[in-house]
Design a protein around this motif. Sequence first.
Motif, PDB file in Angstrom:
ATOM      1  N   ASN A 181      18.475  42.378  -6.176  1.00  0.00           N
ATOM      2  CA  ASN A 181      18.690  41.438  -5.067  1.00  0.00           C
ATOM      3  C   ASN A 181      20.172  41.151  -4.901  1.00  0.00           C
ATOM      4  N   VAL A 239      21.204  38.098  -4.426  1.00  0.00           N
ATOM      5  CA  VAL A 239      21.334  36.664  -4.693  1.00  0.00           C
ATOM      6  C   VAL A 239      22.049  36.394  -6.016  1.00  0.00           C
ATOM      7  N   ASP A 240      21.565  37.029  -7.095  1.00  0.00           N
ATOM      8  CA  ASP A 240      21.965  36.615  -8.440  1.00  0.00           C
ATOM      9  C   ASP A 240      23.469  36.690  -8.681  1.00  0.00           C
ATOM     10  N   ALA A 252      25.408  34.206  -6.550  1.00  0.00           N
ATOM     11  CA  ALA A 252      25.181  32.847  -7.056  1.00  0.00           C
ATOM     12  C   ALA A 252      25.922  32.647  -8.377  1.00  0.00           C
ATOM     13  N   LEU A 290      22.384  31.758   1.612  1.00  0.00           N
ATOM     14  CA  LEU A 290      22.657  31.611   0.184  1.00  0.00           C
ATOM     15  C   LEU A 290      23.810  30.628  -0.018  1.00  0.00           C
ATOM     16  N   PRO A 337      17.823  31.634  -7.476  1.00  0.00           N
ATOM     17  CA  PRO A 337      18.224  32.866  -8.178  1.00  0.00           C
ATOM     18  C   PRO A 337      17.326  33.089  -9.386  1.00  0.00           C
ATOM     19  N   THR A 338      17.292  34.313  -9.894  1.00  0.00           N
ATOM     20  CA  THR A 338      16.528  34.573 -11.111  1.00  0.00           C
ATOM     21  C   THR A 338      17.382  34.184 -12.331  1.00  0.00           C
ATOM     22  N   ALA A 390      21.146  35.273 -12.980  1.00  0.00           N
ATOM     23  CA  ALA A 390      22.346  34.643 -12.414  1.00  0.00           C
ATOM     24  C   ALA A 390      23.102  33.878 -13.499  1.00  0.00           C
TER      25      ALA A 390
END
Lengths: 606, 83
Positions: free
Chosen positions: A450, A452-453, A456, A498, A547-548, A551
């Motif tokens: 992803n 995101v991590d 972030a 985000l 986030p997972t 992150a």
Amino acid sequence: MKKILLAPLDPVHDIGLKMMARGLEQAGHAIALLPPDLTPEEVVEQAVRREADVLLLSRTLGYGVAEILARFIDLADAAGLRDSVKIAIGGMAIRPELAAELGFDAGYGPGTTVEEVVCFVENRNYRPDSTHSGKAKRDMTAGYDYRYRHPGIAAKLAAISDIILEWVKDKTSPGVERAKLRDELWDAEKWRNRQGDGDLYSRYPALCGDIPRQYYAAGTLHPKTRRSTKEEVAGLERYLAETKARMSVKTLQHTRAKPLVFVQYGTGCPFMDIGHILTSEAWGADGVVHFDPSWGARTEGFLDGFLTHQEDGTVITPANMNRIHQALETSTLWQIRAHRGLNTPETVVLAGKLGADLTKINICYGSLGAGTDPERMTVDGYHSMLYARKYNLPFDVVTNEELCGVPAHKAFAGMLIVGDLAVRLGARPILQPLFAYSPEVMVNGYMADNYVDFNAAKIQALRKIINSPIWPGAPIGFLTQTEDRVQSAMATALHACLANSLAVDAISIASTDEAYSGGPISVPARIDTLRAVQEGFRFFGRAEIAPTDKAGAYADQIVDGIEKALEEVLACGDFVAAIHAGALGSQAEGAYPGRNGKDTVTSKKR
Amino acid sequence: MAKPLEQVMDALDIETFFVCASEEEGRALMLSLLKAWGFKDVDVVFAQHEGPGVRVRGRAYVYRPADKYRWLRAEAGQEGALS
């Protein structure tokens, strides 16, 4: 007070009409709302019987819309309503041009406001009032005290700032000397009042490179530039007067106050820039960032005059910048980038004197990713920060060397060094991590799952270190956008969401032409991403993107990497030498110390 | 009413779907269409071909930076922007 009859020409839908009815009633009019599923004949009969002054119809279903509207107008004609009753039609299925063609007095499509309809009923021209947007300039550094949360990194940064301050104190450069002249001898108000440039140009050309020197000696322009004509200037004034009269500015943010949204401009032509800026403001941009040509960063000194440029980047001259400044809405934040070249200190002075709100300075990126000699960039960067403090200009510290291949932790170490120095000098830096699909990320697979991590993690890492404003850029989503405008707008909007979720202070966004290299950015491409970001902010509101667990691990990895990079700088004992040694980005990582301005640093005369 | 092309700020984008066998063919069709309409400064911004055909966006720059834009003229009533 008017007697208004509202009727849906539709089997079920009348939500829009109910909203209009409420607004009209609040405006003091007498309202009658008919139920859905009446025939046109029944609606006309009611209008006659109730002696309505205004008839407002709605139609949501697109099926057969032209036929039913034409039939309605025929019936209204036959009943003698057309001369005495104003008739408008609105709804999802309505286009104003169709309504006009069929003989309605007005047609309102999706997005119509109650205020527009009230104006129609009351025979007033509808003019959206920009003051109602409540938009005002905001200082994104307000509320940040730059206090460190990581004592180890704080101590190392303090030691490095000491080294830089000691090293730089007796040094100057042609860029610093030009800035000094501009600061001391050039009065922007007098210049605006056509009272000349003071003594500036008696001493300025001697400090310039060939292109400006030839300009001041013989009026020779850079080959890709031309002067604007009197006709063009007159046209600009007409365009601005007409556009400003109908101008209003949107607010993109929904229930959160931030992030502020910046767009970058620099088509080459100040007129076209102004067109793009006004459009961006109207579609919600909070700030605009001036891009100058790449040759501007390699040229000692500025040109003068009202100049247009055939290629990317709008030439920095007092006249160009002043025209652009005059065109800005009062709520728009204006950033002039100074960060990367031989005119960095003078750009800050000019930005300050011409009314900019923000600038951009980074010694490390300028040295490692933008081609300027590290020694020169350090001297010029130091003086730029002093001018940024003097002119009250917060500045972002961009980390674009990541795009060369420098890992985030090293770019961040450089950013924090500049930030610490700035705070020591009394300036207000803004950290600018990239939200990007960078070479480091690609090689290490940090975004394999992803986007995101790792982005972030960058914000989490910086917040573990310092309480500072953060403005991801530049633009967010860099290297994730393609030439497909839907994909590009989506990628930008998701990165903006985000940023919204991470509660950062600002973002810079691209247009949907970001990945298109065949020509200049078009103005609709700017609107694409502003609209997409607005929809994203509306969708998420105060909700967050989670986030997972990766992150957190990435954030720790970045913080550790920053501390190691700072240790390496300290081990060199000399900041410029550390840049050359690769402590903040090595040649193997794609960072090459620049050569523009090499051997131009001299000792100050005592 | 003003001439439409004179009011284009910078570029005109045309997006459509051509029934064709390849992306290359789709790109050629778009360029051919734009040129047939009299535009000279044309390009394909984006094209994606899948089995049935190509989704393609073409662009005609009416003005590039440093051109003289008719939407910026001081007075109305000059010739069209295609020339």
